[in-house]
Design a protein around this motif. Structure first.
Motif, short mmCIF file in Angstrom:
data_model
loop_
_atom_site.label_atom_id
_atom_site.label_comp_id
_atom_site.label_asym_id
_atom_site.label_seq_id
_atom_site.Cartn_x
_atom_site.Cartn_y
_atom_site.Cartn_z
N THR A 206 10.28 11.50 -11.45
CA THR A 206 10.99 11.96 -10.26
C THR A 206 10.04 12.00 -9.06
OG1 THR A 206 12.38 13.33 -11.68
CG2 THR A 206 12.47 13.76 -9.32
N VAL A 207 8.83 12.49 -9.28
CA VAL A 207 7.83 12.52 -8.21
C VAL A 207 7.54 11.10 -7.73
CG1 VAL A 207 5.49 13.21 -7.56
CG2 VAL A 207 6.84 14.66 -9.09
N SER A 208 7.46 10.16 -8.68
CA SER A 208 7.24 8.76 -8.33
C SER A 208 8.36 8.25 -7.42
CB SER A 208 7.18 7.89 -9.59
OG SER A 208 6.13 8.29 -10.44
N LEU A 209 9.59 8.62 -7.75
CA LEU A 209 10.74 8.21 -6.94
C LEU A 209 10.65 8.79 -5.53
CD1 LEU A 209 13.57 6.99 -6.52
CD2 LEU A 209 14.51 9.05 -7.59
N LEU A 210 10.27 10.07 -5.42
CA LEU A 210 10.15 10.70 -4.10
C LEU A 210 9.06 10.03 -3.27
CD1 LEU A 210 10.48 14.50 -5.02
CD2 LEU A 210 12.27 12.91 -4.26
N ILE A 211 7.94 9.66 -3.92
CA ILE A 211 6.86 8.96 -3.21
C ILE A 211 7.34 7.60 -2.73
CG2 ILE A 211 4.59 7.88 -3.48
CD1 ILE A 211 3.89 10.13 -5.45
N LYS A 212 8.04 6.88 -3.60
CA LYS A 212 8.55 5.56 -3.24
C LYS A 212 9.47 5.64 -2.03
CE LYS A 212 11.42 1.79 -5.07
NZ LYS A 212 12.62 1.97 -4.25
N ARG A 213 10.38 6.61 -2.03
CA ARG A 213 11.32 6.74 -0.92
C ARG A 213 10.59 7.12 0.36
NH1 ARG A 213 16.51 6.78 -1.72
NH2 ARG A 213 16.93 8.30 -0.09
N ARG A 214 9.61 7.99 0.25
CA ARG A 214 8.81 8.37 1.43
C ARG A 214 8.06 7.16 1.97
NH1 ARG A 214 3.42 7.78 3.14
NH2 ARG A 214 2.82 9.52 4.48
N ASN A 215 7.43 6.38 1.10
CA ASN A 215 6.67 5.22 1.54
C ASN A 215 7.56 4.17 2.20
OD1 ASN A 215 4.27 6.32 0.69
ND2 ASN A 215 4.17 5.16 -1.23
N GLU A 216 8.76 4.00 1.66
CA GLU A 216 9.70 3.05 2.27
C GLU A 216 10.06 3.47 3.69
OE1 GLU A 216 12.02 1.34 -1.71
OE2 GLU A 216 12.87 3.01 -0.56
N LEU A 217 10.27 4.77 3.90
CA LEU A 217 10.58 5.27 5.24
C LEU A 217 9.42 5.04 6.18
CD1 LEU A 217 12.50 6.87 7.13
CD2 LEU A 217 11.28 8.95 6.39
N TRP A 218 8.20 5.31 5.71
CA TRP A 218 7.01 5.13 6.57
C TRP A 218 6.85 3.66 6.96
CZ3 TRP A 218 7.48 9.98 5.96
CH2 TRP A 218 6.61 10.89 6.55
N GLU A 219 7.11 2.75 6.02
CA GLU A 219 7.00 1.32 6.32
C GLU A 219 8.10 0.87 7.28
OE1 GLU A 219 6.82 -1.14 2.92
OE2 GLU A 219 4.98 -0.25 2.11
N MET A 220 9.32 1.32 7.01
CA MET A 220 10.45 0.90 7.82
C MET A 220 10.30 1.36 9.27
SD MET A 220 14.52 1.63 7.15
CE MET A 220 14.30 3.42 7.34
N GLU A 221 9.80 2.58 9.48
CA GLU A 221 9.66 3.13 10.82
C GLU A 221 8.26 2.95 11.38
OE1 GLU A 221 11.03 7.16 10.79
OE2 GLU A 221 13.10 6.59 10.33
N ASN A 222 7.39 2.27 10.61
CA ASN A 222 6.02 1.99 11.05
C ASN A 222 5.30 3.28 11.47
OD1 ASN A 222 3.82 0.28 11.49
ND2 ASN A 222 4.36 -0.03 13.64
N ARG A 223 5.42 4.29 10.65
CA ARG A 223 4.77 5.58 10.95
C ARG A 223 3.28 5.49 10.70
NH1 ARG A 223 8.60 10.67 9.14
NH2 ARG A 223 10.60 9.83 9.88
#
Length: 258
Positions: A206-223
């Motif tokens: 589950t933690v892996s899933l939360l990290i994946k979703r966070r990383n996808e957001l950072w990449e998509m929004e170029n944070r």
């Protein structure tokens, strides 16, 4: 005028990109190193307020490093704060329950939908969740008690049951009427537990899933890159999957459904 001192980044950008790709290794080596300065420079927690921290899942990371002068190993616990990313709300009918739940500040209560919904929805829920309906009923009961009396006694149980339901998705019912409802409910319970200062711990997957979703957001929004997060995330994967090489980690390891 003398320029203000700026600490040197833990890793350069190319090394950070490598960590992001492999999650567990930098230049083929384990991230856990004998570089004491690098490991000790990691913040114990990010500099955010309690109000802000409600929107994060906090995962403890145990850091071990060797002190040559003292001929001993030292251990520290630092915390990986993972920003919670809610499912996107599209225009299809399957997103309507999420929109309604968000507006009313509730979970998407599958058991209640089965009890009070129209015949077509109720039948589809029964056929899709015949093996897990008792879990949904327990979540419904706990959430109802919490909303009526602010009882927090079983909130952790509701969170863990919701986490367990990730393994049973997607179903025909969720794809048709309430897509990604488990992710929405999981984030809801994490935020409630955080706001009540109740300690809890999720499974590695589950933690892996939360990290994946966070990383996808950072990449998509170029944070901007967060050096501490990337290193601590790499350490998490090293500890969670110690016997698996970076090349063996794939999307199936880090997600339940997209």
């Amino acid at each position: 005028m003398e320029q203000p001192f700026k600490p040197k980044p833990l890793l350069n950008k190319s090394e950070l990109r490598q960590i992001k790709r492999s999650r567990t290794r930098v230049e083929g080596k384990k991230v856990i190193t004998d570089d004491v300065k690098k490991l000790k420079s990691l913040k114990v927690t990010p500099e955010i307020s309690f109000k802000e921290s409600i929107d994060y899942y906090k995962e403890p990371i145990w850091i071990e490093y060797y002190i040559p002068k003292e001929s001993r190993f030292a251990f520290e616990t630092k915390y990986l704060f993972i920003y919670l990313v809610d499912p996107e709300l599209g225009e299809d009918i399957c997103y309507l329950p999420q929109k309604q739940a968000k507006e009313s500040g509730t979970i998407i209560d599958i058991f209640q939908m089965m009890e009070n919904g129209d015949a077509e929805i109720s039948d589809l829920i029964r056929s899709s969740y015949h093996s897990t309906i008792s879990m949904h009923e327990s979540i419904h009961t706990i959430f109802k008690s919490y909303k009526e009396s602010e009882s927090t006694e079983d909130l952790k149980t509701a969170c863990y049951l919701t986490e367990a339901l990730l393994k049973y998705e997607p179903t025909m019912a969720s794809l048709t009427y309430f897509k990604d409802y488990v992710l929405y409910n999981l984030n809801y319970f994490i935020r409630v537990l955080n706001s009540k200062r109740i300690e809890f711990s999720l499974e590695d997957a589950t933690v892996s899933l939360l990290i994946k979703r966070r990383n996808e957001l950072w990449e998509m929004e170029n944070r901007p890159i967060d050096d501490d997060f990337d290193v601590l995330a790499a350490l998490f994967f090293e500890q969670a999957f110690p016997n698996r090489g970076a090349s063996e980690l794939n999307e199936d390891d880090l997600s339940v459904f997209s």
